[in-house]
Design a protein around this motif. Structure first.
Motif, short mmCIF file in Angstrom:
data_model
loop_
_atom_site.label_atom_id
_atom_site.label_comp_id
_atom_site.label_asym_id
_atom_site.label_seq_id
_atom_site.Cartn_x
_atom_site.Cartn_y
_atom_site.Cartn_z
N ARG A 1 36.60 36.94 55.21
CA ARG A 1 37.30 38.18 55.52
C ARG A 1 37.52 38.98 54.23
NH1 ARG A 1 43.23 35.83 57.09
NH2 ARG A 1 43.78 38.03 57.35
N TRP A 2 37.79 40.27 54.39
CA TRP A 2 38.07 41.15 53.26
C TRP A 2 39.57 41.35 53.15
CZ3 TRP A 2 34.27 43.12 50.02
CH2 TRP A 2 32.95 42.85 50.41
N ILE A 3 40.10 41.19 51.94
CA ILE A 3 41.54 41.30 51.73
C ILE A 3 41.83 42.29 50.59
CG2 ILE A 3 41.93 38.94 52.51
CD1 ILE A 3 42.48 38.27 49.48
N ASN A 4 43.08 42.70 50.53
CA ASN A 4 43.57 43.57 49.45
C ASN A 4 43.83 42.70 48.22
OD1 ASN A 4 45.09 45.18 47.69
ND2 ASN A 4 46.10 46.26 49.37
N GLU A 5 43.04 42.89 47.19
CA GLU A 5 43.16 42.07 45.99
C GLU A 5 44.46 42.34 45.25
OE1 GLU A 5 40.42 40.82 42.11
OE2 GLU A 5 39.85 42.52 43.37
N MET A 6 45.00 43.54 45.37
CA MET A 6 46.22 43.89 44.66
C MET A 6 47.43 43.15 45.22
SD MET A 6 44.99 45.82 42.42
CE MET A 6 46.50 46.41 41.66
N GLN A 7 47.32 42.66 46.44
CA GLN A 7 48.42 41.93 47.08
C GLN A 7 48.19 40.43 47.07
OE1 GLN A 7 51.18 43.58 48.14
NE2 GLN A 7 50.22 45.45 47.34
N ALA A 8 47.40 39.96 46.13
CA ALA A 8 47.08 38.54 46.04
C ALA A 8 47.23 38.08 44.59
CB ALA A 8 45.65 38.28 46.52
N PRO A 9 47.43 36.78 44.35
CA PRO A 9 47.57 36.29 42.98
C PRO A 9 46.26 36.41 42.20
CG PRO A 9 47.51 34.46 44.52
CD PRO A 9 47.60 35.70 45.34
N ASP A 10 46.38 36.39 40.87
CA ASP A 10 45.20 36.56 40.01
C ASP A 10 44.18 35.46 40.18
OD1 ASP A 10 46.32 38.87 39.01
OD2 ASP A 10 47.17 37.90 37.23
N ASP A 11 44.63 34.24 40.54
CA ASP A 11 43.68 33.13 40.54
C ASP A 11 42.77 33.08 41.77
OD1 ASP A 11 45.35 32.18 42.51
OD2 ASP A 11 45.96 30.36 41.44
N ILE A 12 42.81 34.13 42.61
CA ILE A 12 41.79 34.17 43.67
C ILE A 12 40.42 34.45 43.04
CG2 ILE A 12 43.39 34.87 45.47
CD1 ILE A 12 42.20 37.71 45.24
N ARG A 13 40.41 35.03 41.85
CA ARG A 13 39.18 35.22 41.09
C ARG A 13 39.00 34.04 40.14
NH1 ARG A 13 35.64 39.67 42.24
NH2 ARG A 13 36.91 41.49 42.78
N VAL A 14 37.77 33.62 39.92
CA VAL A 14 37.52 32.50 39.01
C VAL A 14 36.53 32.91 37.94
CG1 VAL A 14 38.04 30.77 40.78
CG2 VAL A 14 35.68 31.53 40.47
N THR A 15 36.50 32.15 36.84
CA THR A 15 35.61 32.45 35.73
C THR A 15 34.26 31.78 35.92
OG1 THR A 15 36.52 30.57 34.50
CG2 THR A 15 37.54 32.72 34.13
N ASP A 16 33.30 32.19 35.12
CA ASP A 16 31.94 31.66 35.21
C ASP A 16 31.93 30.15 34.98
OD1 ASP A 16 29.19 31.73 35.53
OD2 ASP A 16 28.80 32.20 33.42
N GLU A 17 31.15 29.45 35.80
CA GLU A 17 30.96 28.00 35.75
C GLU A 17 32.23 27.23 36.14
OE1 GLU A 17 28.75 26.28 32.57
OE2 GLU A 17 27.12 27.73 32.76
N THR A 18 33.04 27.85 36.97
CA THR A 18 34.15 27.13 37.59
C THR A 18 33.60 26.23 38.70
OG1 THR A 18 35.77 28.86 37.14
CG2 THR A 18 36.27 27.36 38.95
N ILE A 19 34.11 25.02 38.78
CA ILE A 19 33.81 24.12 39.89
C ILE A 19 34.99 24.19 40.86
CG2 ILE A 19 33.43 21.72 40.60
CD1 ILE A 19 32.21 21.28 37.79
N LEU A 20 34.70 24.44 42.12
CA LEU A 20 35.73 24.46 43.16
C LEU A 20 35.54 23.23 44.04
CD1 LEU A 20 35.73 28.22 44.21
CD2 LEU A 20 37.25 27.08 42.60
N ILE A 21 36.57 22.40 44.10
CA ILE A 21 36.53 21.18 44.91
C ILE A 21 37.39 21.41 46.14
CG2 ILE A 21 36.93 18.69 44.94
CD1 ILE A 21 36.99 18.77 41.87
N ALA A 22 36.78 21.26 47.32
CA ALA A 22 37.55 21.41 48.56
C ALA A 22 38.71 20.43 48.55
CB ALA A 22 36.65 21.17 49.76
N ALA A 23 39.94 20.95 48.58
CA ALA A 23 41.11 20.14 48.26
C ALA A 23 42.02 19.85 49.44
CB ALA A 23 41.94 20.83 47.17
N ARG A 24 41.69 20.35 50.61
CA ARG A 24 42.53 20.07 51.78
C ARG A 24 41.62 19.84 52.98
NH1 ARG A 24 45.55 24.19 49.10
NH2 ARG A 24 47.48 23.30 48.26
N GLY A 25 41.95 18.79 53.74
CA GLY A 25 41.15 18.50 54.91
C GLY A 25 41.39 17.10 55.41
N THR A 26 40.49 16.64 56.25
CA THR A 26 40.58 15.30 56.82
C THR A 26 39.44 14.44 56.30
OG1 THR A 26 39.33 16.03 58.77
CG2 THR A 26 41.73 16.16 58.90
#
Length: 474
Positions: A328-353
């Motif tokens: 979905r598309w969201i308003n970036e100004m109404q969200a925290p800064d860390d929704i953006r990540v830097t180059d070569e960031t690894i994102l590990i799915a952290a919630r689930g079953t």
């Protein structure tokens, strides 16, 4: 909410064309409007006249009892409606080979060049192209297979049309059902396919084929990087873990236990043996590698929807593993800064079953064009703080089965799982010699350059097709 276009009102004569359907789907999806536009083209042909093979070339499959195995020699990769969208096919479930090769199911084996259409469920109507590396996969009965006749149409061109906004509205306008959406082969057999001339169709086909080959090479390069990682660190046996062939975690004892955890899963013998093996070679803890970087989940926040022209695409856990995200598309100004990540960031799915086919504990690598997106809080953001241990090198490990099993052993929680922060920081990461690290990292970076290039070629093919249809339709 979808509404009818006032500039293109539904005409009573259209009801007969739609089999007297009274539901809104074909009228507000743009399907009828697209059909009327395509009628203005000098030459179109029904889809069924351009296919060949089983059931005329448009088919799904029978309902059958699925028996899953883990031994590669006795099973085949099995593709479901979600898996057909995946960028990395390494972790696919595996169907028993004797069933897959039986007369009842053998025709469900995929062929490169086919177009796949999800035909059941909430997301019925999604399309995917069968890449060269998918030729040894079988698909479920919930996936329509469209097999083009090479004597009549180029496979890449047909896929480009079905993937385009014209094909999307036609396919989604064919969906039946309310709670459970569904498409049958005869629902799309008559879809009008525009013919744009051999030269243009050939150009579009070559672009799609080049894109498919690059995506297959992306997959092969990542597999090679992970293999190189373990071999360079003296752990080649972790390339073939055979997790489910190991003794089950039943009736074990823990000699000493601290205050960090009382959960048996955190001390399961199979995972402990794996973690000890990782710790038997030269390396560092994940916490020390990320000391000057990042190792935490994102901040929770309220989503404020926006239009694409003024917002940013927010990617959630499931869609981040797809070839092309649809967040979905969201308003970036109404969200925290860390929704953006830097180059070569690894994102590990952290919630689930803890289901075997869930994305929880799987990882993605963010670089290139994917830096344009935003990411939900449901990931561990892993950023190396040591320039000698790059994110690209670390990703070769975190995409592996070994990392997946180790991370799952750190789980805490009830239904929804998360990671115990202490165990996560203490995870020992093998660190190979400098030359090996550089080679592995470059393999990963090269794989993602190919993936970005594949997206560019696919977009170029769609742009050529869209322009040609609009010009021909006046």
């Amino acid at each position: 909410m979808k509404i009818a276009d006032p500039s293109s009102p539904v005409m009573s004569s259209w009801f007969a064309d739609q089999g007297l359907r009274l539901d809104a789907s074909p009228y507000v999806s743009g399907s009828l409007k697209t059909k009327k536009l395509l009628e203005r083209l000098p030459n179109t042909e029904p889809l069924v006249s351009l296919t060949h093979g089983h059931n005329g070339g448009i088919f799904n499959g029978p309902m059958f009892r699925r028996v899953y195995l883990t031994a590669p020699e006795h099973s085949v990769p099995f593709l479901g409606t979600k898996d057909m969208m995946a960028a990395d096919l390494t972790g696919l479930p595996r169907l028993r080979k004797s069933d897959a090769e039986s007369a009842t199911l053998s025709y469900l084996r995929l062929k490169p060049g086919m177009t796949l259409i999800s035909c059941s469920g909430f997301n019925a109507g999604r399309r995917a192209y069968v890449r060269p590396d998918m030729g040894d996969c079988w698909s479920s009965q919930d996936t329509l297979k469209v097999e083009p006749d090479p004597e009549k149409i180029k496979s890449g061109y047909l896929y480009a049309f079905l993937l385009s906004r014209f094909g999307e509205s036609l396919v989604r306008g064919s969906v039946y059902g309310s709670a459970v959406k569904h498409i049958e082969p005869h629902h799309i057999a008559g879809l009008p396919v525009p013919r744009l001339g051999a030269d243009l169709e050939g150009t579009i086909h070559r672009l799609i084929e080049s894109s498919a080959r690059l995506r297959a090479q992306h997959q092969a390069d990542l597999v090679a990087a992970t293999k190189d990682f373990f071999e360079s660190n003296g752990l080649p046996e972790l390339n073939e873990m055979r997790w489910h062939q190991q003794e089950r975690d039943l009736g074990f004892e823990i000699a000493s236990i601290g205050s960090a955890s009382l959960r048996a899963l955190n001390f399961a013998p199979r995972a402990q043996r794996l973690i000890e093996k990782l710790g038997s070679v030269s390396g560092r803890s994940l916490g020390s590698i990320c000391e000057r970087g990042t190792l935490r989940t994102g901040a929770r926040f309220r989503r404020i929807d926006s239009d694409p022209g003024h917002g940013v695409r927010l990617i959630g856990q499931r869609q981040s593993f797809w070839l092309r995200p649809e967040g979905r598309w969201i308003n970036e100004m109404q969200a925290p800064d860390d929704i953006r990540v830097t180059d070569e960031t690894i994102l590990i799915a952290a919630r689930g079953t803890l289901g075997e086919n869930e994305v929880y504990s799987r990882s993605i690598f963010v670089t290139g064009s994917w830096l344009e997106h935003a990411y939900s809080q449901d990931y561990v953001r892993l950023v190396s703080g040591d320039p000698e241990v790059s994110g690209a090198y670390l990703f070769a490990f975190f995409r592996s089965e070994a990392a997946f099993r180790a991370l799952r052993s750190f789980s805490v929680g009830g239904k929804q799982q998360e990671y115990h922060p202490q165990f996560l920081r203490e995870l020992h990461i093998p660190v190979a010699p400098s030359a090996d690290r550089a080679r592995i990292a470059e393999t990963v970076r090269g794989a993602y350059r190919k993936r970005d290039r594949a997206d560019v070629l696919e977009d170029k093919a769609l742009a050529l097709l869209t322009t040609a249809i609009e010009e021909a339709a006046g």
